[in-house]
Design a protein around this motif. Structure first.
Motif: not given
Length: 143
Positions: A64, A68, A73-76, A103-106
């Motif tokens: 995480s 950053e 920024k990861a959602d999860n 991970a979910t990272v937009p």
């Protein structure tokens, strides 16, 4: 310097004895462990499982932070650390650890995510601790 601790006590012989493990915070409080829980099929905790949990938690948190630093920024983040206890040499040895991270990272590309995760694998504090004695490999993917 930050110091954290865990406690363990053991009663009896190696194969017929039992122990309890606790953490400073009380998250684990006199959790039973035994030879059968460690080397057999009896359900319960064991040192390798606790190492895996510590490694997965450290890895997810460090990833995480590394994301950053890259402006993401990861959602999860889901991490699993599988600790292999090799019994072939006659002396049980943790020789390999595999990290699965998803991970979910937009906004992140698959390649960018894998590069950042690779850096985390090399640099999270628990990875650095374990790397001296075990091979650490990883599978990283965006969800």
């Amino acid at each position: 310097m930050i110091q954290k601790y865990g406690n363990a006590s053991w009663q009896g012989g190696l194969r017929d004895g039992t122990g309890q493990v606790s953490t400073e915070t009380g998250v684990l409080s006199k959790q039973d462990y035994s030879f059968a829980k460690r080397f057999g099929d009896v359900k319960g905790t064991n040192p390798e499982e606790l190492i895996g949990a510590a490694h997965a938690a450290c890895f997810a948190m460090a990833l995480s932070g590394d994301l950053e630093k890259a402006g993401l920024k990861a959602d999860n983040i889901d991490a699993r650390s599988t600790v292999n206890l090799d019994m072939s040499s006659g002396a049980p040895t943790v020789n390999r650890i595999h990290v699965d991270v998803s991970a979910t990272v937009p906004g992140a590309s698959e390649e960018q995510f894998r590069q950042i995760a690779e850096g985390t694998k090399q640099n999270c504090p628990i990875s650095r601790l374990l790397a001296g004695s075990a091979q650490i490999d990883m599978t990283a993917k965006l969800a």
